[in-house]
Structures are given as structure tokens and as C-alpha cells.
Design an enzyme around this catalytic site. Sequence first.
Site, mmCIF file in Angstrom:
data_model
loop_
_atom_site.group_PDB
_atom_site.id
_atom_site.type_symbol
_atom_site.label_atom_id
_atom_site.label_comp_id
_atom_site.label_asym_id
_atom_site.label_seq_id
_atom_site.Cartn_x
_atom_site.Cartn_y
_atom_site.Cartn_z
ATOM 1 N N GLU A 124 12.342 -32.178 9.335
ATOM 2 C CA GLU A 124 13.355 -31.607 8.813
ATOM 3 C C GLU A 124 14.240 -30.557 9.869
ATOM 4 O O GLU A 124 13.412 -30.067 10.558
ATOM 5 C CB GLU A 124 12.870 -30.756 7.420
ATOM 6 C CG GLU A 124 14.107 -29.987 6.958
ATOM 7 C CD GLU A 124 13.647 -29.170 5.646
ATOM 8 O OE1 GLU A 124 12.495 -29.037 5.598
ATOM 9 O OE2 GLU A 124 14.431 -29.063 4.848
ATOM 10 N N HIS A 127 20.617 -31.864 5.942
ATOM 11 C CA HIS A 127 20.798 -31.562 4.459
ATOM 12 C C HIS A 127 22.380 -32.021 4.217
ATOM 13 O O HIS A 127 23.198 -30.950 4.295
ATOM 14 C CB HIS A 127 20.573 -30.250 4.380
ATOM 15 C CG HIS A 127 19.155 -29.731 4.327
ATOM 16 N ND1 HIS A 127 18.640 -29.098 3.345
ATOM 17 C CD2 HIS A 127 18.004 -30.345 5.022
ATOM 18 C CE1 HIS A 127 17.239 -29.081 3.591
ATOM 19 N NE2 HIS A 127 16.807 -29.672 4.713
ATOM 20 N N GLU A 182 5.123 -28.462 1.604
ATOM 21 C CA GLU A 182 5.620 -27.242 2.661
ATOM 22 C C GLU A 182 4.989 -26.216 2.138
ATOM 23 O O GLU A 182 5.271 -24.967 2.771
ATOM 24 C CB GLU A 182 7.222 -27.294 2.260
ATOM 25 C CG GLU A 182 7.611 -27.212 0.763
ATOM 26 C CD GLU A 182 9.320 -27.113 0.804
ATOM 27 O OE1 GLU A 182 9.782 -28.029 1.177
ATOM 28 O OE2 GLU A 182 9.788 -26.175 0.306
ATOM 29 N N GLU A 209 10.863 -36.085 -2.234
ATOM 30 C CA GLU A 209 9.973 -34.607 -1.895
ATOM 31 C C GLU A 209 9.425 -33.722 -3.082
ATOM 32 O O GLU A 209 10.304 -33.385 -3.846
ATOM 33 C CB GLU A 209 10.824 -33.788 -0.830
ATOM 34 C CG GLU A 209 10.145 -32.553 -0.397
ATOM 35 C CD GLU A 209 11.011 -31.654 0.342
ATOM 36 O OE1 GLU A 209 11.848 -32.501 1.156
ATOM 37 O OE2 GLU A 209 10.823 -30.651 0.610
ATOM 38 N N ARG A 219 4.141 -32.353 4.523
ATOM 39 C CA ARG A 219 5.061 -31.620 4.897
ATOM 40 C C ARG A 219 4.781 -30.097 5.403
ATOM 41 O O ARG A 219 5.366 -29.472 5.882
ATOM 42 C CB ARG A 219 5.949 -31.235 3.512
ATOM 43 C CG ARG A 219 6.525 -32.408 3.120
ATOM 44 C CD ARG A 219 8.236 -32.557 3.291
ATOM 45 N NE ARG A 219 8.713 -31.251 3.054
ATOM 46 C CZ ARG A 219 9.746 -30.818 3.840
ATOM 47 N NH1 ARG A 219 9.961 -31.509 5.017
ATOM 48 N NH2 ARG A 219 10.566 -29.861 3.303
ATOM 49 N N ARG A 255 19.002 -36.013 3.799
ATOM 50 C CA ARG A 255 18.862 -35.340 2.396
ATOM 51 C C ARG A 255 19.898 -35.222 1.705
ATOM 52 O O ARG A 255 20.754 -34.479 1.961
ATOM 53 C CB ARG A 255 17.850 -34.261 2.638
ATOM 54 C CG ARG A 255 17.464 -33.799 1.444
ATOM 55 C CD ARG A 255 16.578 -32.394 1.418
ATOM 56 N NE ARG A 255 17.192 -31.375 0.902
ATOM 57 C CZ ARG A 255 16.600 -30.286 0.434
ATOM 58 N NH1 ARG A 255 15.296 -29.952 0.639
ATOM 59 N NH2 ARG A 255 17.503 -29.165 0.098
ATOM 60 N N TYR A 300 19.437 -25.415 -7.274
ATOM 61 C CA TYR A 300 18.710 -24.930 -5.776
ATOM 62 C C TYR A 300 19.195 -26.339 -4.808
ATOM 63 O O TYR A 300 19.330 -27.230 -4.878
ATOM 64 C CB TYR A 300 17.239 -25.324 -5.840
ATOM 65 C CG TYR A 300 16.598 -25.921 -4.937
ATOM 66 C CD1 TYR A 300 16.337 -25.105 -3.581
ATOM 67 C CD2 TYR A 300 16.435 -27.237 -4.688
ATOM 68 C CE1 TYR A 300 15.869 -25.623 -2.622
ATOM 69 C CE2 TYR A 300 15.671 -27.924 -3.449
ATOM 70 C CZ TYR A 300 15.547 -26.955 -2.494
ATOM 71 O OH TYR A 300 15.039 -27.335 -1.300
ATOM 72 N N ASP A 320 14.868 -33.891 -2.456
ATOM 73 C CA ASP A 320 13.871 -32.774 -2.902
ATOM 74 C C ASP A 320 13.806 -32.553 -4.359
ATOM 75 O O ASP A 320 15.000 -32.049 -4.557
ATOM 76 C CB ASP A 320 14.107 -31.631 -2.047
ATOM 77 C CG ASP A 320 13.090 -30.811 -1.974
ATOM 78 O OD1 ASP A 320 12.097 -30.608 -2.887
ATOM 79 O OD2 ASP A 320 13.175 -29.757 -1.186
ATOM 80 N N TRP A 365 10.218 -22.979 -8.883
ATOM 81 C CA TRP A 365 11.411 -23.138 -8.237
ATOM 82 C C TRP A 365 10.817 -23.976 -6.832
ATOM 83 O O TRP A 365 9.722 -23.552 -6.253
ATOM 84 C CB TRP A 365 11.707 -21.810 -7.567
ATOM 85 C CG TRP A 365 13.025 -21.763 -7.053
ATOM 86 C CD1 TRP A 365 14.204 -21.656 -7.790
ATOM 87 C CD2 TRP A 365 13.069 -21.899 -5.558
ATOM 88 N NE1 TRP A 365 14.990 -21.814 -6.451
ATOM 89 C CE2 TRP A 365 14.308 -21.896 -5.332
ATOM 90 C CE3 TRP A 365 12.207 -21.778 -4.423
ATOM 91 C CZ2 TRP A 365 15.063 -22.018 -4.011
ATOM 92 C CZ3 TRP A 365 12.716 -22.092 -3.309
ATOM 93 C CH2 TRP A 365 14.197 -22.013 -2.980
ATOM 94 N N HIS A 381 11.975 -30.367 -5.742
ATOM 95 C CA HIS A 381 11.422 -29.035 -5.699
ATOM 96 C C HIS A 381 10.651 -28.505 -6.659
ATOM 97 O O HIS A 381 10.638 -27.668 -7.581
ATOM 98 C CB HIS A 381 12.807 -27.926 -5.831
ATOM 99 C CG HIS A 381 12.704 -26.959 -4.922
ATOM 100 N ND1 HIS A 381 12.085 -25.568 -5.019
ATOM 101 C CD2 HIS A 381 12.898 -26.745 -3.171
ATOM 102 C CE1 HIS A 381 12.153 -24.876 -4.004
ATOM 103 N NE2 HIS A 381 12.114 -25.663 -3.028
HETATM 104 O O1 LIG Z 1 13.423 -27.347 2.896
HETATM 105 C C1 LIG Z 1 12.971 -27.745 1.975
HETATM 106 O O2 LIG Z 1 12.709 -28.608 1.841
HETATM 107 C C2 LIG Z 1 12.861 -26.531 1.259
HETATM 108 O O3 LIG Z 1 12.576 -26.767 -0.121
HETATM 109 C C3 LIG Z 1 13.309 -25.244 1.426
HETATM 110 C C4 LIG Z 1 12.726 -24.068 0.776
HETATM 111 O O4 LIG Z 1 13.637 -23.772 -0.160
HETATM 112 C C5 LIG Z 1 12.716 -22.802 1.738
HETATM 113 O O5 LIG Z 1 11.873 -23.300 2.979
HETATM 114 C C6 LIG Z 1 11.851 -21.740 0.893
HETATM 115 O O6 LIG Z 1 11.491 -20.746 1.689
HETATM 116 MG MG LIG Z 2 11.455 -28.930 0.226
#
Ligand SMILES: O=C(O)C(=O)C[C@H](O)[C@H](O)CO
Ligand SMILES: [Mg+2]
Length: 402
Positions: A339, A122, A262, A236, A283, A147, A159, A210, A402, A212
Site C-alpha cells: 500500500e 488510493h 493491518e 480488505e 496486511r 483502491r 471512511y 477496503d 471503524w 474497514h
Molecule cells: O490504509 C488502510 O487500509 C486503512 O484502513 C488505513 C487506516 O484507516 C489507518 O491506517 C488507521 O490508522
Molecule cells: Mg485498511
Amino acid sequence: MKITSARVIVCSPGRNFVTLKIETDQGLTGIGDATLNGRELAVASYLTEHMIPCLIGKDASQIEDIWQFFYRGAYWRRGPVGMTALAAVDMALWDIKAKAAGMPLYQLLGGRSRSKVMVYGHANGKDIDDTVEAVLRYKEQGYVAIRAQSGVPGLASTYGVSKDKLFYEPADADLPTENLWSTTKYLNHVPKLFAKVRDAVGDDIHLLHDVHHRLTPIEAARLGKELEPFKLFWLEDAVTAELQEGFRLIRQHTTTPLAVGEVFSSIYDCQQLISEQLIDYIRTTLVHGGGITHLRRIAALAELYHVRTGFHGATDLSPVTMGAALHFDSWVPNFGIQEYMRHTEATDEVFPHDYHFNAGFLYCGETPGHGVTIDEKLAAKYPYQRAYLPVNRLEDGTLFNW
Ligand SMILES: O=C(O)C(=O)C[C@H](O)[C@H](O)CO
Ligand SMILES: [Mg+2]
């Protein structure tokens, strides 16, 4: 081999983790991760109050039957709390089975398909230059996939952008922090970020991003299209995926590869996404998707449709999940990427493990089981601390994704 006891260990070595430990009458023990970020105690209670009483006396070697017992038998199927609790049981039982066989877990799954597991790190920064610098630092450390997330001009906080460059901890307060979001500002910014990052890093590094869950399908389609020149490995969570057919619209407009899942807890959350080839990477990882037993089914479905795995691996997934996931990654035929966000030293001490990182790849160990244990004495020194993920609002105050 009878299960004689099972207990939940909640600890917070820098962040909260929930771990299930299962003991058998043959002296073999296994552990599973049950961490659900911001909702840890709900899973701990689900395990302690509703699953553990049923586990005692069961044959630990009957993993499939135990899985079905808790999935079908509960009547109330799926959902993140139940599937995370089930995952912990499943992971611990696979750990025990592999120890009983005297084999590392990947051997039970079918043996190695690869010698190492490609991971992405990251890189984040407060602005574009800062992010480019962070990406280059990851490249220097040998990462081949990175990423990139950056602060957005005009938004106070974003974020995935932390002050610390190696860790980021979204569950940052004992009541949810509130962030502000502007889709317009974000969409104007991201293509500029990737133009600079790609230029700086060259063509050989895989780049990921990402979103999100913060765009609508048509907005995601526009972003995917604008990012095509920079050849992302994946985009993502471009949109929330409750509406699986929403991904059709994105797909019709862009060749940027898509990853999602995820927050999924079962195969039914991604069945349409996979079977209509609306995504490229799934994911969902072991801890939130019912464990190894269920992820095997998701991976097998995905393989039919040219979808590869890209397991979630943020810091809120404990080293237990990482250890087990690396065995899965080393075996699964349709592996894509893993990841990898480093845990703190304190976390690594509480969860001794035999996997290691070297130059952009993770390697699972050869210890029988999944290779991760818990130091319970040390864990007891880090009591649970309430911590929430943030919430996100539009600039006019509307609560957003979020
Ligand atoms: O790792 C990622 O891609 C995320 O989006 C992480 C998340 O914010 C996190 O795991 C939430 O609990
Ligand atoms: Mg994510």
C-alpha cells in the site's frame, strides 16, 4: 557494539509520528518507527519508561536476543502498544546492523527477489462518477493497482473518502469525529461502484476495496460474490478478525480474494487465517507487528499456505516504516503488493529517505541500512498534536466498527 543511548522523538509534521533513535559506542545509529495512530504517547511512554532503561548497555548486534528479551521477558506479551514499541527497537537494530555491514537492509534479509515493488494508490470520490475520475487519474500516473472508495448515497460521510485526492487523514480531530453507517446502503452501493470503475478502467488494472471491518461474515460473503464479475485484486478487512474462524463462512461463498491484518500485532492473530487458507493477503506490517524479526516469521508461515504479503502503508506509518518495508518487500519471496499513500512534503522533509516512486512502483535505495533518517532539528519545529481516529455509529446511535 554497545547501545549507549536511546530516545524517543515525537513530532507532528502534518500528523503525529513517534520515532526511536538508538546510538552505539561505535558511532552507528539506527531509527525505528513507533507510531500507533491516536495512541502515540502510550507507545512513547512504553519505550521511554519501560524499554529504554533495559536497552542501554546491550549488544546492538544481538537483535534476536533483544527481541526475545522484550517479548518473553515482559511477561505481558503481544498487544498493539507493546508490539509497536518492540517493532521500533527491532527496526532501529536492523538499521544499525545493515549500516555496520555496509549493506542495504534487503541484502541482510537474503538479497533481492525483485527489482521493484508494486504499490496500490488510493482513489476516492464523493460519488461514483467522482471516484471513476480519481481512478483514471491514478491510471494516468502509471499505477497498475488502485483502491477505490466512494461516498455512499444517504450517508453524510464515509471512511476513506477525503477532500484531498492524494492524502487522506483519518485522525482528523483532537476528539473523535462521529460518522454514521448503514450496512444496507453500503451493500447496495458498492457493486454499482465497481461495475462503473471496471468498465472505465479496463481489465488490466488491479482493483482493490477496503470494507474497514464493517460487515458480518454472511454480509461479506454476499459482497464478495456480487463483486466477482469485477475481478478484484482483494477485498480488505471485510469483517473484524478477532473471530478468525468467521472467515470460513466468507470463503465458502466467494472467490473474491481476501486481505486482512493491518490491526494485528502478532502471528497468533493470523495463525488460523493463514493455516486454514482463509485469506489471500496478510496486511500486518513491520511497525505494528513486532518489526522485521517477527514479520519474517509471519511471512514464512504465510508462504507455506499460498498467502502473500500486502503491507499496510497509510500515512500514519512513517517513512521509516515505508523504507524498511520496501527492503522487506524487495526480498520476501511471497510478496503480493504494498500500500502506498503519499506523505506530505513536511513529513518527507523531516524524514529524508532514499526510496522513490516511479510509474506505479516503489524502489528501495542502496544506502546502507533501511535508508531513512530523521532531521531532529526540523522535527522539533512540529510539536505533538492530539489527534484521534473517528468513531462510527449506526443510524440509531449504536456504536459500530471503524
Ligand atoms: O490504509 C488502510 O487500509 C486503512 O484502513 C488505513 C487506516 O484507516 C489507518 O491506517 C488507521 O490508522
Ligand atoms: Mg485498511
